[in-house]
Scaffold this motif. Sequence first.
Motif, PDB file in Angstrom:
ATOM      1  N   ASP A 273      14.746   0.861   0.360  1.00  0.00           N
ATOM      2  CA  ASP A 273      14.014  -0.604   0.557  1.00  0.00           C
ATOM      3  C   ASP A 273      13.401  -0.614   2.145  1.00  0.00           C
ATOM      4  O   ASP A 273      12.381  -1.027   2.288  1.00  0.00           O
ATOM      5  N   LYS A 274      14.352  -0.517   2.863  1.00  0.00           N
ATOM      6  CA  LYS A 274      14.100  -0.846   4.394  1.00  0.00           C
ATOM      7  C   LYS A 274      13.159   0.162   4.856  1.00  0.00           C
ATOM      8  O   LYS A 274      12.222  -0.241   5.671  1.00  0.00           O
ATOM      9  N   PHE A 275      13.358   1.674   4.378  1.00  0.00           N
ATOM     10  CA  PHE A 275      12.589   2.559   4.769  1.00  0.00           C
ATOM     11  C   PHE A 275      11.000   2.290   4.287  1.00  0.00           C
ATOM     12  O   PHE A 275      10.152   2.515   5.062  1.00  0.00           O
ATOM     13  N   GLY A 276      10.941   1.724   3.132  1.00  0.00           N
ATOM     14  CA  GLY A 276       9.463   1.565   2.819  1.00  0.00           C
ATOM     15  C   GLY A 276       8.794   0.255   3.291  1.00  0.00           C
ATOM     16  O   GLY A 276       7.660  -0.040   3.639  1.00  0.00           O
ATOM     17  N   GLU A 277       9.759  -0.681   3.764  1.00  0.00           N
ATOM     18  CA  GLU A 277       9.033  -2.229   4.385  1.00  0.00           C
ATOM     19  C   GLU A 277       8.642  -1.676   5.656  1.00  0.00           C
ATOM     20  O   GLU A 277       7.369  -2.491   6.128  1.00  0.00           O
ATOM     21  N   SER A 278       9.164  -0.773   6.361  1.00  0.00           N
ATOM     22  CA  SER A 278       8.371  -0.821   7.905  1.00  0.00           C
ATOM     23  C   SER A 278       7.785   0.443   7.932  1.00  0.00           C
ATOM     24  O   SER A 278       7.640   1.111   9.055  1.00  0.00           O
ATOM     25  N   LEU A 279       7.497   0.974   6.730  1.00  0.00           N
ATOM     26  CA  LEU A 279       6.820   2.506   6.886  1.00  0.00           C
ATOM     27  C   LEU A 279       5.380   2.557   7.636  1.00  0.00           C
ATOM     28  O   LEU A 279       5.094   3.315   8.345  1.00  0.00           O
ATOM     29  N   THR A 280       4.504   1.751   6.963  1.00  0.00           N
ATOM     30  CA  THR A 280       3.108   1.568   7.534  1.00  0.00           C
ATOM     31  C   THR A 280       3.092   1.369   9.057  1.00  0.00           C
ATOM     32  O   THR A 280       3.687   0.445   9.453  1.00  0.00           O
ATOM     33  N   GLY A 281       2.435   2.249   9.632  1.00  0.00           N
ATOM     34  CA  GLY A 281       2.091   1.982  11.197  1.00  0.00           C
ATOM     35  C   GLY A 281       3.369   2.515  11.894  1.00  0.00           C
ATOM     36  O   GLY A 281       3.395   2.481  13.312  1.00  0.00           O
ATOM     37  N   ALA A 282       4.367   3.008  11.398  1.00  0.00           N
ATOM     38  CA  ALA A 282       5.409   3.649  12.138  1.00  0.00           C
ATOM     39  C   ALA A 282       5.175   4.736  13.161  1.00  0.00           C
ATOM     40  O   ALA A 282       5.515   4.601  14.292  1.00  0.00           O
ATOM     41  N   THR A 283       4.186   5.333  12.974  1.00  0.00           N
ATOM     42  CA  THR A 283       3.650   6.297  13.870  1.00  0.00           C
ATOM     43  C   THR A 283       3.210   5.647  15.323  1.00  0.00           C
ATOM     44  O   THR A 283       3.571   6.130  16.480  1.00  0.00           O
ATOM     45  N   GLU A 284       2.408   4.891  14.975  1.00  0.00           N
ATOM     46  CA  GLU A 284       1.563   4.313  16.126  1.00  0.00           C
ATOM     47  C   GLU A 284       2.639   3.373  16.980  1.00  0.00           C
ATOM     48  O   GLU A 284       2.356   3.288  18.097  1.00  0.00           O
ATOM     49  N   ARG A 285       3.542   2.833  16.282  1.00  0.00           N
ATOM     50  CA  ARG A 285       4.529   1.965  16.799  1.00  0.00           C
ATOM     51  C   ARG A 285       5.182   2.763  18.067  1.00  0.00           C
ATOM     52  O   ARG A 285       5.520   2.690  19.191  1.00  0.00           O
ATOM     53  N   ALA A 286       5.760   4.111  17.372  1.00  0.00           N
ATOM     54  CA  ALA A 286       6.740   4.814  18.141  1.00  0.00           C
ATOM     55  C   ALA A 286       5.830   5.401  19.223  1.00  0.00           C
ATOM     56  O   ALA A 286       6.282   5.663  20.340  1.00  0.00           O
TER      57      ALA A 286
END
Length: 342
Positions: A313-326
């Motif tokens: 659930d946590k994985f999916g909640e913050s999935l979108t935009g993960a690449t650009e943030r990192a």
Amino acid sequence: MQTASLEAIFTADTKDFDKGVNRVNKSFNDMSKDMGKGLKSIGGGISKFGGDLLAMTAPLAAGFGLAVKSAMDFDATMTNIGAVMGKTKGEMAGLSAEILAIGSNSTFGPQAVAEAFYDVAGGVADASIRMDILNQSIATAEAGQASLAGTTSAMIAIMNSYKLGAEGAAFASDVLTQTVGMGVGSMDDLAAAMPQVTGLANSLGIGLDEIGGSMAYLSTQGFSFSQAGTQLRAMMTALLNPNEKMKAALAELGVETGAALLETYGLVGAYQQLASTGMAEKEFAAMLGSTEALTGATALLSTEAGGATAFMDKFGESLTGATERARAIQLEGATAQFNTLT
């Protein structure tokens, strides 16, 4: 008497003449030595100037030589790309300029980017999504400080396995980045492991995000990404080719095939359903059929700290935009900024 006098005078005169000659010879020798020293000094000065000039120009010559080699390597790679794409050198001019610009603005440089695009051109049939895959591969590799070649190979495999279009490239990139961010392991390790799972997962209707989340969770339970991939593949195989005990468990759940169970519940949910059967209580290990499947299933079914369900659930909640943030964080580093400038 006259003869003796003449001889005496001649002898005296000769001695004086010899003395004069000797003085001239000495003066000449001294002058020659001085001239020799002067010439040697001039020669040494010229030699020193030549050495200093060589020392000053050697780095320039080396840099020029390196620049020429880099240009030739880039041209050779673009020529190979043209051969793969069936385009002439003239037709490749625009693409060459675009890849050169992309490479110059990345931390990897034009040559590495050109080599990555060569893999994309050869591995992806749909020409319309090749540039999207290249750009997302660069972003993913920069976000995870990973090899561009390895990351590109993973992106190609994922895009092909899941038949994703241009809009799917960013999603695939986010899954890779999120898996590394929440899991334990490097992007290079994940890039090597994930393509071993994605093809089978897609054929069974298991989403890429569930595969990424499962691999991340298993890595937090003490397994490498490679081991997690092997375990997930074994778990899927146990459902795809069920033995008699697995068939009995499926029948108990009212489904005919493991694929049907996966389609309804997903991988983690399917094993939660299987674990609730009477067959699982008696012969859970036997129905899975392999140590790898049993190990993975046992870890995924753990309920400690919310278990895999809470993690996913946590994985999916913050999935979108993960690449650009990192990636934004990584590019703030001195090394990344230096590599971009050079």
